[in-house]
Write a protein that holds these residues in place. Structure first.
Motif, mmCIF file in Angstrom:
data_model
loop_
_atom_site.group_PDB
_atom_site.id
_atom_site.type_symbol
_atom_site.label_atom_id
_atom_site.label_comp_id
_atom_site.label_asym_id
_atom_site.label_seq_id
_atom_site.Cartn_x
_atom_site.Cartn_y
_atom_site.Cartn_z
ATOM 1 N N ALA A 34 32.435 11.893 11.435
ATOM 2 C CA ALA A 34 32.969 11.162 10.292
ATOM 3 C C ALA A 34 33.208 9.709 10.702
ATOM 4 O O ALA A 34 32.994 9.325 11.856
ATOM 5 N N ASN A 35 33.642 8.903 9.758
ATOM 6 C CA ASN A 35 33.947 7.511 10.038
ATOM 7 C C ASN A 35 35.292 7.427 10.747
ATOM 8 O O ASN A 35 36.345 7.493 10.121
ATOM 9 N N THR A 36 35.263 7.313 12.068
ATOM 10 C CA THR A 36 36.470 7.229 12.887
ATOM 11 C C THR A 36 36.384 5.990 13.770
ATOM 12 O O THR A 36 35.304 5.405 13.937
ATOM 13 N N PRO A 37 37.503 5.579 14.377
ATOM 14 C CA PRO A 37 37.478 4.365 15.207
ATOM 15 C C PRO A 37 36.530 4.456 16.396
ATOM 16 O O PRO A 37 35.984 3.437 16.836
ATOM 17 N N LEU A 38 36.322 5.668 16.948
ATOM 18 C CA LEU A 38 35.477 5.833 18.123
ATOM 19 C C LEU A 38 34.211 6.604 17.764
ATOM 20 O O LEU A 38 34.285 7.664 17.137
ATOM 21 N N VAL A 39 33.062 6.105 18.175
ATOM 22 C CA VAL A 39 31.797 6.771 17.847
ATOM 23 C C VAL A 39 31.652 8.086 18.596
ATOM 24 O O VAL A 39 30.808 8.926 18.248
ATOM 25 N N TRP A 69 22.585 -3.020 1.908
ATOM 26 C CA TRP A 69 22.993 -4.406 2.138
ATOM 27 C C TRP A 69 24.103 -4.819 1.176
ATOM 28 O O TRP A 69 24.788 -5.814 1.391
ATOM 29 N N ILE A 70 24.315 -4.011 0.146
ATOM 30 C CA ILE A 70 25.384 -4.311 -0.811
ATOM 31 C C ILE A 70 26.698 -3.692 -0.371
ATOM 32 O O ILE A 70 27.740 -4.346 -0.295
ATOM 33 N N SER A 71 26.666 -2.372 -0.061
ATOM 34 C CA SER A 71 27.907 -1.649 0.218
ATOM 35 C C SER A 71 28.127 -1.327 1.687
ATOM 36 O O SER A 71 29.167 -0.782 2.049
ATOM 37 N N GLY A 72 27.148 -1.644 2.563
ATOM 38 C CA GLY A 72 27.324 -1.380 3.986
ATOM 39 C C GLY A 72 26.982 0.060 4.332
ATOM 40 O O GLY A 72 25.996 0.602 3.850
ATOM 41 N N ASP A 73 27.801 0.666 5.195
ATOM 42 C CA ASP A 73 27.543 2.031 5.644
ATOM 43 C C ASP A 73 27.522 3.003 4.478
ATOM 44 O O ASP A 73 28.280 2.875 3.515
ATOM 45 N N LYS A 74 26.657 4.016 4.587
ATOM 46 C CA LYS A 74 26.555 5.044 3.570
ATOM 47 C C LYS A 74 27.032 6.364 4.153
ATOM 48 O O LYS A 74 26.673 6.717 5.273
ATOM 49 N N TYR A 75 27.822 7.091 3.391
ATOM 50 C CA TYR A 75 28.389 8.347 3.866
ATOM 51 C C TYR A 75 28.200 9.439 2.819
ATOM 52 O O TYR A 75 28.003 9.166 1.637
ATOM 53 N N TRP A 76 28.306 10.695 3.288
ATOM 54 C CA TRP A 76 28.480 11.803 2.358
ATOM 55 C C TRP A 76 29.949 11.881 1.976
ATOM 56 O O TRP A 76 30.839 11.718 2.821
ATOM 57 N N LEU A 92 39.860 15.808 9.350
ATOM 58 C CA LEU A 92 38.533 15.357 8.952
ATOM 59 C C LEU A 92 38.620 14.502 7.697
ATOM 60 O O LEU A 92 39.175 14.920 6.680
ATOM 61 N N ASN A 93 38.050 13.303 7.781
ATOM 62 C CA ASN A 93 37.976 12.415 6.620
ATOM 63 C C ASN A 93 36.761 12.835 5.791
ATOM 64 O O ASN A 93 35.641 12.385 6.031
ATOM 65 N N LYS A 94 36.972 13.712 4.826
ATOM 66 C CA LYS A 94 35.865 14.284 4.073
ATOM 67 C C LYS A 94 35.155 13.277 3.185
ATOM 68 O O LYS A 94 34.043 13.534 2.723
ATOM 69 N N SER A 95 35.748 12.141 2.941
ATOM 70 C CA SER A 95 35.127 11.155 2.055
ATOM 71 C C SER A 95 34.104 10.275 2.773
ATOM 72 O O SER A 95 33.349 9.555 2.130
ATOM 73 N N GLU A 96 34.079 10.333 4.114
ATOM 74 C CA GLU A 96 33.166 9.480 4.874
ATOM 75 C C GLU A 96 32.528 10.282 6.018
ATOM 76 O O GLU A 96 32.844 10.093 7.188
ATOM 77 N N ILE A 97 31.605 11.158 5.654
ATOM 78 C CA ILE A 97 30.900 11.987 6.626
ATOM 79 C C ILE A 97 29.585 11.302 7.001
ATOM 80 O O ILE A 97 28.776 10.958 6.139
ATOM 81 N N LYS A 98 29.353 11.132 8.299
ATOM 82 C CA LYS A 98 28.173 10.403 8.768
ATOM 83 C C LYS A 98 27.015 11.330 9.135
ATOM 84 O O LYS A 98 25.882 11.129 8.702
ATOM 85 N N THR A 99 27.280 12.332 9.968
ATOM 86 C CA THR A 99 26.211 13.213 10.430
ATOM 87 C C THR A 99 26.746 14.632 10.593
ATOM 88 O O THR A 99 27.957 14.860 10.662
#
Length: 221
Positions: free
Chosen positions: A135-140, A103-110, A180-187
């Motif tokens: 990764a964190n991209t405009p389209l899911v 709730w502080i920083s929002g989405d969490k990523y690797w 690949l945006n390596k700083s924001e990996i989701k799954t």
């Protein structure tokens, strides 16, 4: 796959770069031998073409003898009988669940910025699996994908995939020029859609990301 089979030494300039700036040599994503396997299962999500009326089956459970994760089932290409809009079927996959939000920083990523390669300890069959990174991209629906090449079906082997080799796709169509945006990996996960009927079986010991120097400890160069 050994590093030798991946190609020439030039490919690994990125893998072995920036070693002096690294703070850790590896990060574990899944480890069914060391971590609580039943607890890990709660972090695994499975999907198949049954979502569109297809007939493939998908399971992800713990193999009691080898104490590893087991992705298995039966792939069917049969089309749904009551949905003429579906003209192609036959897929199964698993992936890690989305990471908890703060709730502080929002989405969490690797953050994999420091790492150069994805390394998997697996035992599979002769099916053609794909490793999927979201990764964190405009389209899911964006995925970064790479074939999971197995040199010794039926045996445990360590597969190394440079992170720079993953290609961005959207609904199976390659998207040119996207890195690949390596700083924001989701799954991360593995899927099967090789257009072949029949059973499939892939066992997973562990999945990690590593620096080039750490990769050398696991794989014979």
């Amino acid at each position: 796959m050994s590093l030798r089979t991946l190609g020439s030494n030039n490919i690994f300039k990125g893998i072995f770069a920036k070693q002096g700036a690294l703070t850790q040599p590896r990060q574990t994503i899944l480890n069914f031998r060391k971590d609580n396997p039943q607890q890990l299962l709660t972090n695994i999500l499975t999907r198949s073409d049954k979502e569109i009326g297809g007939y493939s089956t998908v399971n992800f459970d713990i193999d009691p003898k080898e104490r590893c994760g087991h992705f298995h089932g039966e792939l069917s290409l049969d089309l749904p009988k009551d949905n003429p809009q579906v003209t192609r079927s036959g897929y199964a996959m698993f992936r890690t669940r989305d990471q908890s939000q703060s709730w502080i920083s929002g989405d969490k990523y690797w953050d994999w910025t420091e790492f150069s390669a994805l390394v998997l300890r697996v035992k599979g069959d002769r099916r053609k699996y794909l490793v999927n990174i979201q990764a964190n991209t405009p389209l899911v629906t964006d995925l970064f994908q790479h074939r999971l090449f197995l040199n010794h079906p039926g045996q445990w082997e360590t597969v190394v995939i440079p992170l720079s080799d993953f290609v961005m796709t959207n609904w199976g169509v390659i998207q040119d020029g996207s890195e690949l945006n390596k700083s924001e990996i989701k799954t991360i996960g593995i899927g099967l859609l090789d257009k072949q009927y029949g059973p499939y079986s892939l066992k997973i010991d562990w999945i990690k990301v590593m620096t080039g120097a750490e990769v050398a400890k696991y794989v014979d160069l």
